[in-house]
Design a protein around this motif. Structure first.
Motif, PDB file in Angstrom:
ATOM      1  N   ASN A  62       4.988   3.044 -13.360  1.00  0.00           N
ATOM      2  CA  ASN A  62       3.993   2.034 -13.023  1.00  0.00           C
ATOM      3  C   ASN A  62       3.339   1.433 -14.272  1.00  0.00           C
ATOM      4  O   ASN A  62       2.754   2.151 -15.082  1.00  0.00           O
ATOM      5  N   PHE A  63       3.430   0.107 -14.372  1.00  0.00           N
ATOM      6  CA  PHE A  63       2.925  -0.571 -15.569  1.00  0.00           C
ATOM      7  C   PHE A  63       1.412  -0.385 -15.732  1.00  0.00           C
ATOM      8  O   PHE A  63       0.909  -0.339 -16.855  1.00  0.00           O
ATOM      9  N   ALA A  64       0.675  -0.318 -14.627  1.00  0.00           N
ATOM     10  CA  ALA A  64      -0.787  -0.176 -14.735  1.00  0.00           C
ATOM     11  C   ALA A  64      -1.136   1.144 -15.418  1.00  0.00           C
ATOM     12  O   ALA A  64      -2.081   1.218 -16.212  1.00  0.00           O
ATOM     13  N   VAL A  65      -0.348   2.190 -15.134  1.00  0.00           N
ATOM     14  CA  VAL A  65      -0.577   3.484 -15.800  1.00  0.00           C
ATOM     15  C   VAL A  65      -0.282   3.350 -17.293  1.00  0.00           C
ATOM     16  O   VAL A  65      -1.065   3.792 -18.147  1.00  0.00           O
ATOM     17  N   HIS A  66       0.844   2.713 -17.628  1.00  0.00           N
ATOM     18  CA  HIS A  66       1.216   2.555 -19.036  1.00  0.00           C
ATOM     19  C   HIS A  66       0.100   1.832 -19.803  1.00  0.00           C
ATOM     20  O   HIS A  66      -0.310   2.257 -20.882  1.00  0.00           O
ATOM     21  N   ASP A  67      -0.346   0.715 -19.224  1.00  0.00           N
ATOM     22  CA  ASP A  67      -1.367  -0.087 -19.912  1.00  0.00           C
ATOM     23  C   ASP A  67      -2.670   0.688 -20.052  1.00  0.00           C
ATOM     24  O   ASP A  67      -3.345   0.613 -21.085  1.00  0.00           O
ATOM     25  N   THR A  68      -3.032   1.426 -18.999  1.00  0.00           N
ATOM     26  CA  THR A  68      -4.296   2.171 -19.042  1.00  0.00           C
ATOM     27  C   THR A  68      -4.235   3.256 -20.112  1.00  0.00           C
ATOM     28  O   THR A  68      -5.191   3.454 -20.872  1.00  0.00           O
ATOM     29  N   ARG A  79       0.837  -1.209   0.000  1.00  0.00           N
ATOM     30  CA  ARG A  79       0.000   0.000   0.000  1.00  0.00           C
ATOM     31  C   ARG A  79       0.866   1.250   0.000  1.00  0.00           C
ATOM     32  O   ARG A  79       0.593   2.216  -0.702  1.00  0.00           O
ATOM     33  N   ARG A  80       1.939   1.207   0.819  1.00  0.00           N
ATOM     34  CA  ARG A  80       2.829   2.376   0.898  1.00  0.00           C
ATOM     35  C   ARG A  80       3.474   2.651  -0.459  1.00  0.00           C
ATOM     36  O   ARG A  80       3.525   3.778  -0.927  1.00  0.00           O
ATOM     37  N   GLU A  81       3.942   1.558  -1.097  1.00  0.00           N
ATOM     38  CA  GLU A  81       4.583   1.712  -2.414  1.00  0.00           C
ATOM     39  C   GLU A  81       3.637   2.331  -3.437  1.00  0.00           C
ATOM     40  O   GLU A  81       4.048   3.069  -4.310  1.00  0.00           O
ATOM     41  N   ARG A  82       2.356   2.000  -3.287  1.00  0.00           N
ATOM     42  CA  ARG A  82       1.393   2.469  -4.287  1.00  0.00           C
ATOM     43  C   ARG A  82       0.704   3.762  -3.885  1.00  0.00           C
ATOM     44  O   ARG A  82      -0.144   4.266  -4.628  1.00  0.00           O
ATOM     45  N   SER A  83       1.012   4.271  -2.684  1.00  0.00           N
ATOM     46  CA  SER A  83       0.307   5.470  -2.230  1.00  0.00           C
ATOM     47  C   SER A  83       0.647   6.618  -3.180  1.00  0.00           C
ATOM     48  O   SER A  83       1.765   6.737  -3.675  1.00  0.00           O
ATOM     49  N   GLY A  84      -0.317   7.428  -3.455  1.00  0.00           N
ATOM     50  CA  GLY A  84      -0.118   8.521  -4.404  1.00  0.00           C
ATOM     51  C   GLY A  84      -0.400   8.101  -5.831  1.00  0.00           C
ATOM     52  O   GLY A  84      -0.496   8.924  -6.733  1.00  0.00           O
ATOM     53  N   MET A  85      -0.535   6.790  -6.040  1.00  0.00           N
ATOM     54  CA  MET A  85      -0.762   6.320  -7.402  1.00  0.00           C
ATOM     55  C   MET A  85      -2.237   6.426  -7.788  1.00  0.00           C
ATOM     56  O   MET A  85      -2.588   6.732  -8.930  1.00  0.00           O
ATOM     57  N   ALA A  86      -3.095   6.175  -6.803  1.00  0.00           N
ATOM     58  CA  ALA A  86      -4.531   6.175  -7.095  1.00  0.00           C
ATOM     59  C   ALA A  86      -5.301   6.677  -5.881  1.00  0.00           C
ATOM     60  O   ALA A  86      -4.834   6.555  -4.752  1.00  0.00           O
ATOM     61  N   GLU A  87      -6.462   7.241  -6.163  1.00  0.00           N
ATOM     62  CA  GLU A  87      -7.353   7.650  -5.077  1.00  0.00           C
ATOM     63  C   GLU A  87      -8.736   7.120  -5.412  1.00  0.00           C
ATOM     64  O   GLU A  87      -9.200   7.289  -6.554  1.00  0.00           O
ATOM     65  N   ASN A  88      -9.343   6.494  -4.424  1.00  0.00           N
ATOM     66  CA  ASN A  88     -10.661   5.906  -4.665  1.00  0.00           C
ATOM     67  C   ASN A  88     -10.628   4.990  -5.900  1.00  0.00           C
ATOM     68  O   ASN A  88     -11.565   4.958  -6.692  1.00  0.00           O
ATOM     69  N   TYR A  89      -9.517   4.291  -6.051  1.00  0.00           N
ATOM     70  CA  TYR A  89      -9.311   3.318  -7.133  1.00  0.00           C
ATOM     71  C   TYR A  89      -9.279   3.963  -8.522  1.00  0.00           C
ATOM     72  O   TYR A  89      -9.462   3.293  -9.525  1.00  0.00           O
ATOM     73  N   ARG A  90      -9.041   5.280  -8.544  1.00  0.00           N
ATOM     74  CA  ARG A  90      -8.852   5.983  -9.823  1.00  0.00           C
ATOM     75  C   ARG A  90      -7.397   6.414  -9.909  1.00  0.00           C
ATOM     76  O   ARG A  90      -6.882   7.027  -8.952  1.00  0.00           O
ATOM     77  N   LEU A  91      -6.741   6.130 -11.022  1.00  0.00           N
ATOM     78  CA  LEU A  91      -5.329   6.503 -11.167  1.00  0.00           C
ATOM     79  C   LEU A  91      -5.179   8.017 -11.162  1.00  0.00           C
ATOM     80  O   LEU A  91      -5.983   8.738 -11.761  1.00  0.00           O
ATOM     81  N   GLN A  92      -4.123   8.478 -10.484  1.00  0.00           N
ATOM     82  CA  GLN A  92      -3.843   9.923 -10.490  1.00  0.00           C
ATOM     83  C   GLN A  92      -3.485  10.389 -11.891  1.00  0.00           C
ATOM     84  O   GLN A  92      -3.804  11.502 -12.293  1.00  0.00           O
TER      85      GLN A  92
END
Ligand code: FES
Ligand SMILES: [Fe+2]
Length: 439
Positions: free
Chosen positions: A344-350, A306-319
């Protein structure tokens, strides 16, 4: 390339569509467990084009019901959890997890029937006869879908009849601490998200990080941008091998699994295990990408993740999203990453799959050699849609325990000698390990 008709069949998810009927034959994620804490409020959920409410009854068990009350349509996600179910705020009707109406407090104990009328009417008149007892409550069948909670996810079965067996995939049988699940919103049709999992060539470009020289995968992906692609059908979907040349007499072999109807297991770094990207339709133009990390050998420290991913998404929406152009940084493109959108690969793919549009028009694409996995995957899905129409169980749905068995569901990276055949190479490894343990 698909015809328009094929594309519509593949991408439609709503009730009454061929694609929607296919998806409804599988257990699919409805929400993360963390979205519905014990004792918490019900939540509205949109799934396969249907508006639903997910709640826990007083015993903590999850239930998934149609969001509009069967009486006069009030929104049940605002309801009260009490007396064995979910109570509507408008007139107090009470529903259990199976959609049975347990109470209709405003209805009289007896019903009145007009002698000349076809239907009972609630207000007695001079020619009305009392009918005892009321069967009104028992005749209500509110839309309800069975749920199973596993791996930090609440799964639902939205199809007809008895649900099939819950799939015995290794990552869904693992102890809770060996699995970590989260999700991200994707503003596009789910098939686009899922196709990205079966196109391993994009690792050489979309996910390239110039500064990760210490990661041998990055070096191999950049070193051979034209991998051999080899799809092989399985009892759950598909294996897809991507084979890249590396030094001398070795090759780098990635095997990943397509799991019907819309999940992909891909190798993860370091640990014995893999990541699963499960693309779950909200409606035709939106889906959740459930991201499930599975470690076979050691517990996952959820707090660290969670810490590693903090700032990446809010309310399951990518920043980083389409509205801010994924915060693309041209300087970063020169020095650090191929696409300038962070690591982050999830951002790239999205970014890549949302860019294809809300529902990609596959009548205008130009598929090449690197799309071999996608071609076979679509064929499997279109065949499964046809099977459901003909009353045949689609691939990967098990109703017998003997069929609910998926030992070949794998995703891993290996550097192999070129004289080792890549198909099924992990089986030979396991055999070697078993033989070693016996000695
Ligand atoms: S609308 Fe729900 S009880 Fe009347
Ligand atoms: Fe990707």
């Amino acid at each position: 390339m698909l015809t328009k008709e094929e594309n519509d069949r593949l991408t439609g998810v709503g009730p009454g569509t061929p694609g929607g009927a296919f998806l409804r034959r599988y257990w699919i994620p409805a929400a993360l467990s963390e979205e519905l804490p014990a004792g918490g409020a019900p939540i509205p959920v949109r799934l396969l084009g249907e508006d639903l409410v997910l709640f826990r009854d007083e015993t903590g068990k999850p239930g998934l019901l149609g969001i509009h009350c069967s009486h006069r349509g009030a929104d049940l996600s605002y309801g009260r959890i009490e007396d064995g179910g979910l109570r509507c705020l408008y007139h107090g009707w009470l529903y259990d997890r199976a959609g049975r109406c347990l109470e209709q407090p405003g209805e009289p104990a007896m019903r009145w029937s007009h002698s000349g009328g076809r239907n009972s009417i609630d207000s007695p008149t001079s020619d009305a006869q009392p009918v005892l007892p009321s069967s009104f409550r028992e005749r209500i069948r509110h839309p309800a879908y069975p749920c199973i909670e596993q791996a930090g996810i609440i799964f639902a079965y939205m199809g007809p009849g008895e649900p099939p067996l819950f799939p015995s995939y290794e990552f869904l049988r693992a102890p809770d601490r060996h699995v970590f699940a989260t999700k991200y919103l994707s503003v596009c049709n789910y098939v686009q998200g899922n196709e990205g999992n079966f196109d391993p060539q994009h690792l050489s470009f979309l996910h390239r990080i110039f500064t990760s020289r210490e990661d041998f995968r990055q070096a191999y992906h950049a070193g051979d941008v034209c991998p051999t692609i080899d799809p092989v059908e399985t009892n759950f979907g598909l294996h897809l091998y991507a084979v890249r040349k590396v030094r001398g007499d070795e090759h780098f072999v990635k095997v990943r699994s397509f799991i019907m109807p819309s999940a992909g297991a891909v190798a993860s770094r370091g640990e014995a295990g893999y990541n699963v990207n499960w693309h779950v339709p909200i409606d035709d133009e939106h889906h959740w990408r459930y991201s499930i990390t599975f470690s076979r050998t050691s517990p996952i420290d959820a707090e660290t993740v969670r810490r590693e991913r903090s700032g990446m998404a809010e309310n399951y929406r990518l920043q980083r999203n389409k509205a801010n152009r994924y915060l693309q940084d041209r300087e970063e493109m020169r020095t650090e990453t191929f696409i300038g959108m962070g690591r982050n690969f999830a951002v790239h793919d999205t970014f890549a799959t949302e860019g294809e549009g809300p529902i990609y028009d596959r009548t205008v694409e130009h598929l090449g050699y690197t799309d071999r996995g996608i071609i076979v995957m679509r064929k499997l899905m279109l065949q499964a849609i046809k099977n459901v129409e003909s009353g045949i169980e689609p691939l990967g749905v098990a109703r017998e325990p003997a069929h609910n068995h998926y030992p070949d569901l794998v995703a891993q990276d290996d550097v192999l000698s070129r004289d080792v055949p890549w198909r099924g190479h992990w089986k030979r490894q396991e055999e070697r390990e078993v033989a070693g343990a016996r000695r």
